[in-house]
Design a protein around this motif. Structure first.
Motif, short mmCIF file in Angstrom:
data_model
loop_
_atom_site.label_atom_id
_atom_site.label_comp_id
_atom_site.label_asym_id
_atom_site.label_seq_id
_atom_site.Cartn_x
_atom_site.Cartn_y
_atom_site.Cartn_z
N UNK A 64 0.80 -1.22 0.00
CA UNK A 64 0.00 0.00 0.00
C UNK A 64 0.83 1.27 0.00
N UNK A 65 1.76 1.41 0.92
CA UNK A 65 2.54 2.64 1.04
C UNK A 65 3.96 2.51 0.47
N UNK A 66 4.21 1.44 -0.27
CA UNK A 66 5.53 1.27 -0.87
C UNK A 66 6.63 1.06 0.14
N UNK A 67 6.32 0.34 1.21
CA UNK A 67 7.29 0.11 2.28
C UNK A 67 8.52 -0.66 1.78
N UNK A 68 8.31 -1.49 0.78
CA UNK A 68 9.44 -2.22 0.21
C UNK A 68 10.51 -1.24 -0.30
N UNK A 69 10.08 -0.19 -0.98
CA UNK A 69 11.02 0.77 -1.55
C UNK A 69 11.59 1.70 -0.49
N UNK A 70 10.72 2.24 0.37
CA UNK A 70 11.17 3.25 1.33
C UNK A 70 11.94 2.67 2.50
N UNK A 71 11.73 1.38 2.81
CA UNK A 71 12.40 0.80 3.96
C UNK A 71 13.33 -0.36 3.60
N UNK A 72 12.85 -1.32 2.80
CA UNK A 72 13.72 -2.45 2.46
C UNK A 72 14.87 -2.00 1.54
N UNK A 73 14.53 -1.31 0.46
CA UNK A 73 15.57 -0.86 -0.48
C UNK A 73 16.50 0.14 0.20
N UNK A 74 15.91 1.13 0.89
CA UNK A 74 16.73 2.16 1.54
C UNK A 74 17.54 1.57 2.69
N UNK A 75 16.99 0.62 3.43
CA UNK A 75 17.72 -0.01 4.54
C UNK A 75 18.89 -0.84 4.05
N UNK A 76 18.65 -1.63 2.99
CA UNK A 76 19.74 -2.44 2.42
C UNK A 76 20.82 -1.54 1.83
#
Length: 489
Positions: free
Chosen positions: A352-364
């Protein structure tokens, strides 16, 4: 010469509430840091989630965050804290136990498994033992656990069965979060190996992003019309939540040295530098490619900057924070705006909020960049493994970069598998997705409550569809009472 101890530091009796080991400044800063992080969730993300979604899901989205905050606290003090920061049960997991007794909580904090030995068995660094009571540490670590679940919820807004969410929170906390926290922070195998995660780029952001994406796959998508049109119901209120999130990050990264020391100051400054740079880069890309700046895009850029700097906050120099901000404002932008639209699997999963991009991608990304930019002097201020440094500083730095990649792969793999198992177990007794009848109505069907006593759901006023504003009192005024005002909710 007699040394005079200031009155504020004199113990009145043997049973004083100010023991010799207590550092009042550190204790005060740690409790303030914990409160700042807590405010990121309550009310920060509660407000942000309730505002960034379609009006019919405002209450449900805010409630998912509110419930997680409360549920995590009770689980944390009952059994989960010691699983993350207690004595070792397995190389990646601590022994469960309560953190509720007075004797335990008012004693000086000690993280028993964080003692680090050299390869020959000699002591390299002692176990972490900050100069404040265990109660302070328990609460400080709780707010990190809580915000992880709340970030994860951002992938599931607008369709997850609230009863399934209520079951999911304690299970995921127990079998996923505590694993990452113990492995990287509590003295587990990644901690002992020297993987760097200053304040949760892996423990919090990578894990919540991967788990959220995995959960979104298994729960299923929103209604088609919600996926196609999901306007925020209050952008200004969303900015208030985003502001609490940004400023609260001073406690998020500034509290992780467990002391009000010089590394804490470095972490707070770097956090703000990276966030500001990332926001400006994301906004610039929006203007270049879409012709106009987006407020929601600016918030996304702010978040990716905050996430990216988190594993490195007190370990890198200011110029590196700017470089990380440039990359965190551009790479997640590219994956969200370009790759997402061209990838079948990303399109299939309704995050919904693109958490994969904002947190998984940015965290990695932040974890990998930490392995490049970590500065030796700053590393020695914080890390248990002496002489640690990033690849840009030569020597064993290249090995550090590889360690960062391995640490990321462990967190990714664990969360993919464990999140899948947890949801399949819950699915045996509770449907993961709301029925379509509830999805059509939203908050009123799920909670019997609505966020606003107003009509409309992202629609412009249409007199033919909605009738006159005063149709009951003046039915003859068909379409004539809107007076040129366009109402968007």
């Amino acid at each position: 010469m007699t040394t005079v101890v200031p009155l504020a530091y004199q113990n009145g009796t043997a049973s004083s509430s100010v023991p010799d080991w207590l550092n009042k400044g550190d204790n005060a800063w740690q409790m303030v840091s914990a409160t700042l992080v807590g405010m990121q969730s309550m009310p920060g993300l509660v407000i942000l989630y309730g505002s960034i979604v379609k009006k019919k899901w405002a209450v449900n989205s805010a409630f998912m965050a509110l419930y997680a905050f409360a549920a995590v606290l009770i689980c944390w003090v009952t059994w989960a804290y010691k699983m993350a920061f207690g004595h070792k049960l397995l190389p990646f997991w601590g022994k469960a136990g309560p953190a509720l007794g007075q004797k335990y909580l008012i004693a000086q904090t000690l993280l028993p498994t964080t003692i680090h030995n050299r390869h020959n068995g000699s002591l390299e660094t002692a176990a972490i033992g900050p100069f404040y009571p265990t109660a302070t540490m328990v609460y400080f670590q709780f707010v990190f656990a809580a915000i992880t679940l709340i970030i994860l919820a951002g992938s599931l807004l607008g369709r997850m069965n609230i009863r399934a969410w209520m079951a999911f929170v304690p299970l995921w906390l127990t079998f996923s979060y505590t694993i990452g926290a113990f492995s990287l922070w509590g003295g587990g195998f990644l901690f002992q190996w020297g993987v760097m995660d200053y304040s949760g780029g892996y423990v919090i952001h990578l894990s919540s992003g991967i788990a959220g994406f995995t959960a979104a796959y298994w729960v299923g998508p929103r209604l088609t019309k919600d996926r196609e049109r999901f306007p925020p119901n209050n952008i200004l209120l969303m900015l208030a939540g985003a502001g609490l999130l940004w400023l609260g990050w001073a406690g998020f990264n500034g509290g992780d040295p467990y002391s009000a020391n010089i590394d804490s100051s470095m972490a707070v400054l770097n956090t703000n530098i990276c966030a500001a740079t990332s926001l400006l880069v994301w906004t610039s890309l929006d203007v270049i490619f879409f012709g106009k700046p987006s407020v929601i895009g600016a918030v996304q850029g702010m978040i990716t900057g905050l996430v990216c700097i988190t594993p490195a906050a007190g370990l890198v120099q200011g110029w590196a924070a700017i470089a990380m901000g440039v990359l965190s404002g551009s790479i997640p932008w590219f994956t969200m705006m370009i790759v997402h639209k061209r990838s079948r699997i990303l399109q299939k999963v309704d995050d919904t909020l693109g958490v994969f991009h904002t947190h998984a991608v940015a965290g990695a990304l932040g974890g990998a960049l930490t392995g490049l930019f970590a500065e030796p002097t700053l590393c020695n201020l914080f890390l248990p493994v002496t002489n640690s440094k990033g690849a840009f500083y030569g020597g064993p730095g290249g090995v550090q970069f590889l360690k960062q990649l391995v640490g990321a792969l462990f967190i990714i793999g664990w969360n993919l598998v464990v999140t899948t198992i947890i949801l399949h177990v819950i699915k045996l007794v509770i449907p993961l997705r709301m029925p379509d009848e509830e999805l059509l109505i939203g908050d009123d069907a799920v909670h019997g409550e609505e966020a606003y006593a107003l009509w409309g759901d992202g629609e412009k006023y249409d007199s033919e569809k909605h009738g006159g504003l005063y149709s009951e009192d003046a039915p003859h005024q068909k379409g004539g009472d809107a007076r040129g005002v366009t109402i968007e909710l």
